[in-house]
Design a protein around this motif. Sequence first.
Motif, PDB file in Angstrom:
ATOM      1  N   SER A 190       0.820  -1.217   0.000  1.00 40.75           N
ATOM      2  CA  SER A 190       0.000   0.000   0.000  1.00 40.75           C
ATOM      3  C   SER A 190       0.850   1.262   0.000  1.00 40.75           C
ATOM      4  O   SER A 190       0.357   2.342  -0.329  1.00 40.75           O
ATOM      5  N   TYR A 236       4.670  -8.986  -1.597  1.00 37.33           N
ATOM      6  CA  TYR A 236       3.240  -9.221  -1.804  1.00 37.33           C
ATOM      7  C   TYR A 236       3.028 -10.277  -2.891  1.00 37.33           C
ATOM      8  O   TYR A 236       2.193 -11.177  -2.746  1.00 37.33           O
ATOM      9  N   GLU A 244       1.187 -13.791  -2.255  1.00 36.52           N
ATOM     10  CA  GLU A 244      -0.028 -14.050  -3.017  1.00 36.52           C
ATOM     11  C   GLU A 244       0.061 -15.361  -3.783  1.00 36.52           C
ATOM     12  O   GLU A 244      -0.948 -16.057  -3.977  1.00 36.52           O
ATOM     13  N   LYS A 248      -0.699 -18.919  -0.642  1.00 33.08           N
ATOM     14  CA  LYS A 248      -1.379 -18.390   0.538  1.00 33.08           C
ATOM     15  C   LYS A 248      -1.421 -19.367   1.701  1.00 33.08           C
ATOM     16  O   LYS A 248      -1.889 -19.018   2.777  1.00 33.08           O
ATOM     17  N   ALA A 287      -4.797  -2.136   8.074  1.00 36.56           N
ATOM     18  CA  ALA A 287      -4.333  -1.585   6.795  1.00 36.56           C
ATOM     19  C   ALA A 287      -3.262  -0.508   6.966  1.00 36.56           C
ATOM     20  O   ALA A 287      -3.392   0.597   6.440  1.00 36.56           O
ATOM     21  N   PHE A 299      -3.999 -14.829   5.578  1.00 34.86           N
ATOM     22  CA  PHE A 299      -5.034 -14.728   4.549  1.00 34.86           C
ATOM     23  C   PHE A 299      -6.329 -15.338   5.081  1.00 34.86           C
ATOM     24  O   PHE A 299      -6.322 -16.403   5.696  1.00 34.86           O
ATOM     25  N   ASP A 300      -7.447 -14.638   4.849  1.00 34.44           N
ATOM     26  CA  ASP A 300      -8.728 -15.201   5.239  1.00 34.44           C
ATOM     27  C   ASP A 300      -9.305 -16.024   4.091  1.00 34.44           C
ATOM     28  O   ASP A 300      -8.660 -16.220   3.052  1.00 34.44           O
ATOM     29  N   ASP A 328     -11.440 -15.319   2.003  1.00 35.51           N
ATOM     30  CA  ASP A 328     -11.628 -14.540   0.778  1.00 35.51           C
ATOM     31  C   ASP A 328     -10.316 -14.140   0.118  1.00 35.51           C
ATOM     32  O   ASP A 328     -10.314 -13.402  -0.874  1.00 35.51           O
ATOM     33  N   LYS A 383      -7.922 -12.323   1.524  1.00 33.34           N
ATOM     34  CA  LYS A 383      -7.413 -11.045   1.991  1.00 33.34           C
ATOM     35  C   LYS A 383      -6.518 -11.225   3.204  1.00 33.34           C
ATOM     36  O   LYS A 383      -6.780 -12.072   4.056  1.00 33.34           O
TER      37      LYS A 383
END
Length: 570
Positions: free
Chosen positions: A164, A185, A189, A192, A241, A384-385, A387, A389
Amino acid sequence: MKYPILLATHLSLLLSAAALRIPVKRTSSTSVSRIRKAQPGHVNSKLNARAPGDGSNTLDLDTVHDLIYMADITIAGEAYPMQLDTGSSDLWLQHVHVNDDMEISDITYNLTYGIGWAYGHIAYAPMTFAGISVQDQAFLNVSQSMNPALSYGAEGILGLGFTSLSTIDALVNRTKSDRGRSLLYTMFEDNKSQPNFIAFALQRSTHEEDDVDGSFSIGEYEPEYAAVADQPAIPTFPEHAPKRWNVLLDALMIGDSVIFPNTTVADAPSNMAVILLDSGTSYSYVPTWVGDLIYGGIEGAKFDRTMGQWMVPCDAEIDMAFQIGGQIFPLHPLDVAPHSLYNREVCAGSFIPQEISVGAGQFDWLIGDNFLRSTYSLYDFGDFDSDGKMGDPYVKLLSLTDPNEASAEFVAVRGGTARTDIVYNVAQVTANAAGSTSIGTDLASTLNSIGKYLPVMLAITALNALALLAGVIALIVYMVRKRRDSSAPSNASSARLPRGRMTPMPLSRNPSVREPTPAGERHSYERNHPDAYNPVSMALTEDTIFVPPSPAYRKSFGGKSVDRPQSMAI
């Protein structure tokens, strides 16, 4: 916690369970160790040593004068030494060997840091870092730069912060593409189901010939510091965040004194300080009053305005500690006042009093390697959840410095008498509400009355000001006309001579500082200049969307002054 890994197809089954531990050497390492991936909650203790050139993916992590920590990254088949930096999130590289595996875009940008800058085109290439490969990673292919890290052999910066904060990601996002994500990241990604944390041990050396016994790892604890797994998690600030590895500082201990900080960061507890943990900064930058408390009471200490640092007698032992998340972390006194980089006969305070201009008010103190060497630091990016995220990130710190042992080590190098009675007790700190204030009933009534009559008071004041201004203008007109009528010249020789130049000339403490380089001229950086050893600060001065503040740092390197260009507002 997740561990990222994207490997070539024919190696994926063999290496997906591997994590890398890299010994830190003062000079180039001669061996690299690899840890096999442990099951959750278990830390492997058996190491399998591998030497460079044995066919394995290796990574050397080097340091120069304890000022900078570097590791190799392979980009499009070429290996480059890079500075590892938790204070930023972008990857940039100069002197890139461009080949068919690399794609150069037409997007350009100038990244600015606490010290230095880098300008170039965003590019894409396959990369391998710590034995982990990605096939399409964005980076800045730098054509112009000024950065002290380059003088230590680094070819660029590898940001280990949150995506971010990545300027590259923000720029690429505007093209409706997601190819700009940060390197970590992208790694996380891609897998996961594996742990997604990094960990550092950045230890020191007291002599230039000594090895620095440290390590860097991805997805695995260093077995020697496995106790970090049991340390309480320290939430970032903000908890959700975040853009930087910020945490809250409860208290500062100096000798027997306990000092409670304050903050200028919005929404932070008013009795704590927001500090950025930045492996890319050699020293630490603190408010002026903090530097005065650390060094001002030492006999013989003085503040050098030219250097912007406190100079202290080298035999002055400064015992201090940070309290973070209710935990005590003593600092090594050799790191609090290291030998000056310019005069080895004197010692300089490594906590530099300077109001922080980077970060746009997102943190109060910039804490660098002089603190991090006293800890084993783990940076977890969050789980990571379902979904896909990432959850909330956090930090874990394991103290590596026993204050009494550190005192003995200090005395062995600097002289004096070692202390054996240093004890730091946890201060009871309750976070105050952010920005909370209260006023009495009488004061509130007075303020209301002032607010009621304020418009009338302002109107009367404005009328008086207008009348006075009209009178002054009339007087000036009268005096000008009277002088014109009585001052006709008698001959040409009586013409008025030009007055002497009365404009004040700007003065500079550093006579080598010059005006900014004209547009179009290339900046250069002398990598082998004699005055090479300067502290570095890689905290990015800007987030991705806001206009950055004016730079607070200008430095002359090797007799040449280089002014970084202003960042281009997007």
